[in-house]
Design an enzyme around this catalytic site. Structure first.
Site, PDB file in Angstrom:
ATOM      1  N   GLY A 214       0.778  -1.230   0.000  1.00  0.00           N
ATOM      2  CA  GLY A 214       0.000   0.000   0.000  1.00  0.00           C
ATOM      3  C   GLY A 214       0.810   1.279   0.000  1.00  0.00           C
ATOM      4  O   GLY A 214       0.263   2.362   0.065  1.00  0.00           O
ATOM      5  N   THR A 218       3.064  -0.287  -6.910  1.00  0.00           N
ATOM      6  CA  THR A 218       2.400  -0.516  -8.196  1.00  0.00           C
ATOM      7  C   THR A 218       2.128   0.806  -8.897  1.00  0.00           C
ATOM      8  O   THR A 218       2.326   0.948 -10.109  1.00  0.00           O
ATOM      9  CB  THR A 218       1.077  -1.265  -7.974  1.00  0.00           C
ATOM     10  OG1 THR A 218       1.337  -2.395  -7.150  1.00  0.00           O
ATOM     11  CG2 THR A 218       0.480  -1.705  -9.287  1.00  0.00           C
ATOM     12  N   HIS A 433      13.574   5.360  21.080  1.00  0.00           N
ATOM     13  CA  HIS A 433      14.449   4.296  20.592  1.00  0.00           C
ATOM     14  C   HIS A 433      15.354   4.813  19.464  1.00  0.00           C
ATOM     15  O   HIS A 433      16.581   4.701  19.533  1.00  0.00           O
ATOM     16  CB  HIS A 433      13.591   3.130  20.107  1.00  0.00           C
ATOM     17  CG  HIS A 433      14.361   1.955  19.624  1.00  0.00           C
ATOM     18  ND1 HIS A 433      14.515   0.806  20.357  1.00  0.00           N
ATOM     19  CD2 HIS A 433      15.037   1.739  18.465  1.00  0.00           C
ATOM     20  CE1 HIS A 433      15.243  -0.063  19.678  1.00  0.00           C
ATOM     21  NE2 HIS A 433      15.576   0.482  18.513  1.00  0.00           N
ATOM     22  N   GLU A 434      14.739   5.422  18.475  1.00  0.00           N
ATOM     23  CA  GLU A 434      15.537   5.903  17.336  1.00  0.00           C
ATOM     24  C   GLU A 434      16.429   7.066  17.749  1.00  0.00           C
ATOM     25  O   GLU A 434      17.578   7.169  17.293  1.00  0.00           O
ATOM     26  CB  GLU A 434      14.632   6.296  16.172  1.00  0.00           C
ATOM     27  CG  GLU A 434      13.763   5.165  15.628  1.00  0.00           C
ATOM     28  CD  GLU A 434      14.536   3.911  15.254  1.00  0.00           C
ATOM     29  OE1 GLU A 434      15.709   4.023  14.832  1.00  0.00           O
ATOM     30  OE2 GLU A 434      13.981   2.800  15.403  1.00  0.00           O
ATOM     31  N   HIS A 437      19.581   5.606  19.195  1.00  0.00           N
ATOM     32  CA  HIS A 437      20.546   5.192  18.165  1.00  0.00           C
ATOM     33  C   HIS A 437      21.298   6.401  17.629  1.00  0.00           C
ATOM     34  O   HIS A 437      22.524   6.422  17.542  1.00  0.00           O
ATOM     35  CB  HIS A 437      19.830   4.548  16.972  1.00  0.00           C
ATOM     36  CG  HIS A 437      19.337   3.151  17.205  1.00  0.00           C
ATOM     37  ND1 HIS A 437      20.126   2.165  17.737  1.00  0.00           N
ATOM     38  CD2 HIS A 437      18.139   2.570  16.935  1.00  0.00           C
ATOM     39  CE1 HIS A 437      19.426   1.038  17.797  1.00  0.00           C
ATOM     40  NE2 HIS A 437      18.216   1.261  17.324  1.00  0.00           N
ATOM     41  N   ASP A 510      18.374  -5.375  16.554  1.00  0.00           N
ATOM     42  CA  ASP A 510      19.522  -4.630  17.081  1.00  0.00           C
ATOM     43  C   ASP A 510      20.427  -5.569  17.861  1.00  0.00           C
ATOM     44  O   ASP A 510      21.641  -5.586  17.677  1.00  0.00           O
ATOM     45  CB  ASP A 510      19.056  -3.530  18.048  1.00  0.00           C
ATOM     46  CG  ASP A 510      18.341  -2.397  17.342  1.00  0.00           C
ATOM     47  OD1 ASP A 510      18.472  -2.299  16.107  1.00  0.00           O
ATOM     48  OD2 ASP A 510      17.664  -1.613  18.028  1.00  0.00           O
TER      49      ASP A 510
HETATM   50  P1  ADP Z   1       1.633  -1.290  -3.351  1.00  0.00           P
HETATM   51  O1  ADP Z   1       1.846  -1.719  -4.778  1.00  0.00           O
HETATM   52  O2  ADP Z   1       2.864  -0.701  -2.733  1.00  0.00           O
HETATM   53  O3  ADP Z   1       1.005  -2.314  -2.478  1.00  0.00           O
HETATM   54  P2  ADP Z   1      -0.290   0.436  -4.561  1.00  0.00           P
HETATM   55  O4  ADP Z   1       0.532   1.145  -5.546  1.00  0.00           O
HETATM   56  O5  ADP Z   1      -1.116  -0.679  -5.056  1.00  0.00           O
HETATM   57  O6  ADP Z   1       0.594  -0.068  -3.346  1.00  0.00           O
HETATM   58  O7  ADP Z   1      -1.201   1.494  -3.801  1.00  0.00           O
HETATM   59  C1  ADP Z   1      -2.595   1.378  -3.744  1.00  0.00           C
HETATM   60  C2  ADP Z   1      -3.263   2.714  -3.926  1.00  0.00           C
HETATM   61  O8  ADP Z   1      -2.957   3.588  -2.836  1.00  0.00           O
HETATM   62  C3  ADP Z   1      -2.793   3.443  -5.158  1.00  0.00           C
HETATM   63  O9  ADP Z   1      -3.502   3.053  -6.277  1.00  0.00           O
HETATM   64  C4  ADP Z   1      -3.050   4.885  -4.783  1.00  0.00           C
HETATM   65  O10 ADP Z   1      -4.395   5.235  -4.987  1.00  0.00           O
HETATM   66  C5  ADP Z   1      -2.790   4.906  -3.298  1.00  0.00           C
HETATM   67  N1  ADP Z   1      -1.423   5.343  -3.008  1.00  0.00           N
HETATM   68  C6  ADP Z   1      -0.456   4.604  -2.428  1.00  0.00           C
HETATM   69  N2  ADP Z   1       0.674   5.322  -2.280  1.00  0.00           N
HETATM   70  C7  ADP Z   1       0.434   6.540  -2.800  1.00  0.00           C
HETATM   71  C8  ADP Z   1       1.222   7.738  -2.952  1.00  0.00           C
HETATM   72  N3  ADP Z   1       2.482   7.794  -2.531  1.00  0.00           N
HETATM   73  N4  ADP Z   1       0.633   8.792  -3.542  1.00  0.00           N
HETATM   74  C9  ADP Z   1      -0.637   8.735  -3.955  1.00  0.00           C
HETATM   75  N5  ADP Z   1      -1.416   7.660  -3.842  1.00  0.00           N
HETATM   76  C10 ADP Z   1      -0.914   6.557  -3.260  1.00  0.00           C
HETATM   77 ZN    ZN Z   2      16.735  -0.188  16.988  1.00  0.00          ZN
END
Ligand code: ADP
Ligand code: ZN
Length: 604
Positions: A214, A218, A433-434, A437, A510
């Site tokens: 997410g 993609t 924590h960070e 470090h 760590d």
């Molecule tokens: P992943 O492939 O990393 O699992 P996706 O590209 O499928 O994530 O993300 C799913 C949806 O979330 C995208 O189609 C978009 O609508 C939204 N999204 C995720 N990251 C962003 C971003 N950085 N900017 C805008 N929309 C995003």
């Molecule tokens: Zn750590």
């Protein structure tokens, strides 16, 4: 099987035509085929009978579907009509041997297999599907007057989608400026492969996008294709799971062939770890399919000529599980980390997704971003959607703060989703924590400079990280440098203990890295005065056995080194307690800090 021209990568117009033609053909086939079907009985075979017939060469074609295997039996005599057969596979395990049998005994390779179906598919449509299949089968049989070439079942093809979706550009991607900058090079290359080469640029072949689900991997891949204006071929690693042996490999082959035919083009493999897991890992045997698919992928990657303008992007959340062969030079030798968005990133993503949504004047997206630490891009896109729906339901013409707040609550309802949102006390703990470090690292001269500290994690868990920028030209590490590295690693858990009273379990990696460094100092580098300058571990000739007493001494020495580093790191943190607080507070507020921020907060 290939009844669905919609999944082909063609332009819209042609696609519609093909679609129309297929619908008409199917309609005709169904009517006509049914008639033929009535007096062309299908012989029901048991699985065992089928296998026996197959081994005897009595099967002239086969199509292995999710619920049944069907095709034609070899005619008893040249004049006899071909007889169709059907074998139910319901409740059958996957038979790994089947493809091998088919390969050996079906003439002209006239067989085809299909992946395991999704549940809906199996339940809702099987009868209709079966009728249609028989119909098409019958039509083909009738047309070509019988058999042999009749059953030219199409080979299953990789699913290629996204081609007709609206073009995506980097405009739609928010908060990934560094990643976008890196991917621009890929875009440049795809636009003008020839020019790039004549400038002596190193052509990227495979780029691995690493990040949690997410976070927009993609989306980034689609944007690269969109920016470059090239076809986008996409496939998910999980499409290969539970396929028959050999089918996954065939799909990989076909995917590359099609992408190359359309070069310049972009191939995107999502969930690369599903096929790219280290071979032989995971015990229990039976990984033939995955291994074959992976091997085929490696073969294709080596075989294709990057100058032709085909680039491979892949996404994974767990790069460490990938087979080392995949990340070797000339394959996925470039990794780009796609982080979870920090406060500013989340605000930008909210902005992108609310472009088409009428927002209330007094709504502050920054404030919404501040309420959603731990959310990734997909969550934020959902949130905007949810808030807009709520506003509509409430009869409002603008989406305001209350809708967003209720939207957040809805999205994190349910125990498993709740951990999406970082709890405030956890946020504070991660910040300390960070900060620990980073502060220890900055207080010790012989450590790599801190490049970035963040409390929004990059992996599956929403925990933080501290990035060091290693000095590039350093190959050797002195004993002091190694000791200091151990101090830095312990700084995180110690800061939690000092600031919050006790440590937490968020320190396993760590500790294991600290232990590893300390052990190697003793075993490999001869850095323990007690054990002397000997090497105790190693392979082949370098290995030497040691007594149980020595083993005990080794343990004690490793413990001493870690213990001394602990004392040192603790002293630093207690000494600079208010700097630790300042750092943690700023992290809670801003979520990421770079080297310049650290200079400002801590002085040089
Ligand atoms: P992943 O492939 O990393 O699992 P996706 O590209 O499928 O994530 O993300 C799913 C949806 O979330 C995208 O189609 C978009 O609508 C939204 N999204 C995720 N990251 C962003 C971003 N950085 N900017 C805008 N929309 C995003
Ligand atoms: Zn750590």
């Amino acid at each position: 099987m290939n009844r669905f021209p919609l999944s082909h990568h063609t332009r819209r117009g042609r696609r519609n035509l093909t679609l129309l033609a297929t619908v008409v053909a199917l309609g005709l086939a169904a009517t006509f085929g049914l008639l033929v079907y009535l007096d062309d009985p299908v012989q029901d075979l048991s699985y065992g009978q089928f296998r026996r017939k197959l081994a005897e060469g009595g099967v002239s074609s086969a199509r292995v579907g999710p619920a049944a295997i069907q095709g034609l039996l070899a005619p008893a005599s040249p004049e006899a009509a071909a007889v169709s057969y059907r074998v139910s596979r319901l409740g059958m395990e996957h038979d790994e041997d089947l493809i091998r049998l088919l390969e050996a005994h079906v003439p002209n390779g006239d067989y085809d297999a299909e992946p395991a179906p999704s549940p809906v598919w199996t339940m809702a449509v099987p009868t209709v599907m079966f009728l249609m299949m028989v119909a098409v089968l019958a039509l083909v049989v009738a047309r070509s007057g019988g058999m042999g070439s009749a059953l030219a079942f199409s080979k299953s093809r990789p699913r290629v989608y996204g081609a007709d979706e609206p073009r995506v550009t980097f405009e739609s991607v928010a908060g990934h400026d560094e990643v976008v900058a890196e991917l621009r090079e890929v875009v440049d290359f795809l636009r003008t492969p020839g020019k790039f080469q004549s400038l002596g640029g190193r052509i990227p072949k495979g780029v691995l996008l690493v990040g949690a689900p997410g976070t927009g991997k993609t989306l980034l891949a689609r944007a690269v294709a969109g920016e470059a204006g090239v076809p986008f071929f996409s496939l998910s690693g999980s499409d290969f799971v539970e396929l028959f042996v050999g089918v996954g490999a065939a799909r990989v082959r076909s995917l590359f062939a099609r992408a190359q035919a359309k070069a310049p083009s972009l191939i995107f493999i999502d969930e690369l770890d599903a096929i790219g897991k280290a071979r032989g890992a995971g015990g229990s045997g039976g990984h033939d399919e995955r291994d074959q698919t992976l091997n085929q992928l490696l073969v294709e990657m080596d075989g294709f000529d990057a100058d032709r303008g085909v680039i491979l992007l892949a996404a994974t959340n767990r790069p460490e599980t990938l087979d080392p062969a995949l990340v070797r030079p000339g394959r996925f030798d470039r990794q780009v980390v796609v982080d979870r968005p920090d406060l500013v990133g989340r605000e930008q993503i909210l902005k992108v997704h609310s472009r088409v949504v009428p927002l209330a004047d007094d709504l502050s997206l920054r404030q919404i971003a501040a309420m959603t630490p731990g959310f990734v891009g997909a969550d934020l896109a959902n949130l905007v959607n949810e808030a807009a729906l709520l506003a509509a339901r409430r009869g409002k013409d603008h989406v305001g703060q209350p809708e967003f707040e209720d939207g957040i609550e809805r999205l994190i309802a349910g125990p498993e989703k709740r951990q999406r949102l970082l709890r405030p006390d956890e946020k504070q703990r991660i910040a300390y924590h960070e900060a620990g470090h980073a502060l220890v690292a900055r207080s010790l001269p012989q450590t790599d400079p801190v490049h970035k500290v963040s409390i929004v994690g990059r992996g599956a868990a929403a925990l933080g990280y501290t990035l060091y920028r290693p000095e590039d030209d350093r190959f050797l590490h002195t004993r002091t440098a190694l000791e200091h590295a151990v101090c830095c690693l312990l700084g995180g858990t110690l800061a939690e203990e000092i600031a919050l009273g006790e440590a937490s379990d968020g320190c396993t990696s760590d500790l294991s890295r600290a232990t590893e460094i300390a052990s190697r100092m003793v075993l490999d580098f001869g850095m323990s005065p007690v054990l002397g300058r000997l090497r105790y571990s190693g392979d082949g000739d370098a290995a030497r056995g040691y007594s149980e007493r020595t083993a005990r001494e080794i343990d004690l020495e490793v413990r001493r080194i870690v213990g001394e580093a602990m004392t040192k790191a603790r002293a630093i943190l207690e000494d600079r307690r208010e700097a630790l607080d300042r750092l943690a507070d700023r992290l809670i507020e801003r979520e990421t800090l770079n080297a310049a921020d650290l200079d400002e907060l801590l002085g040089r």
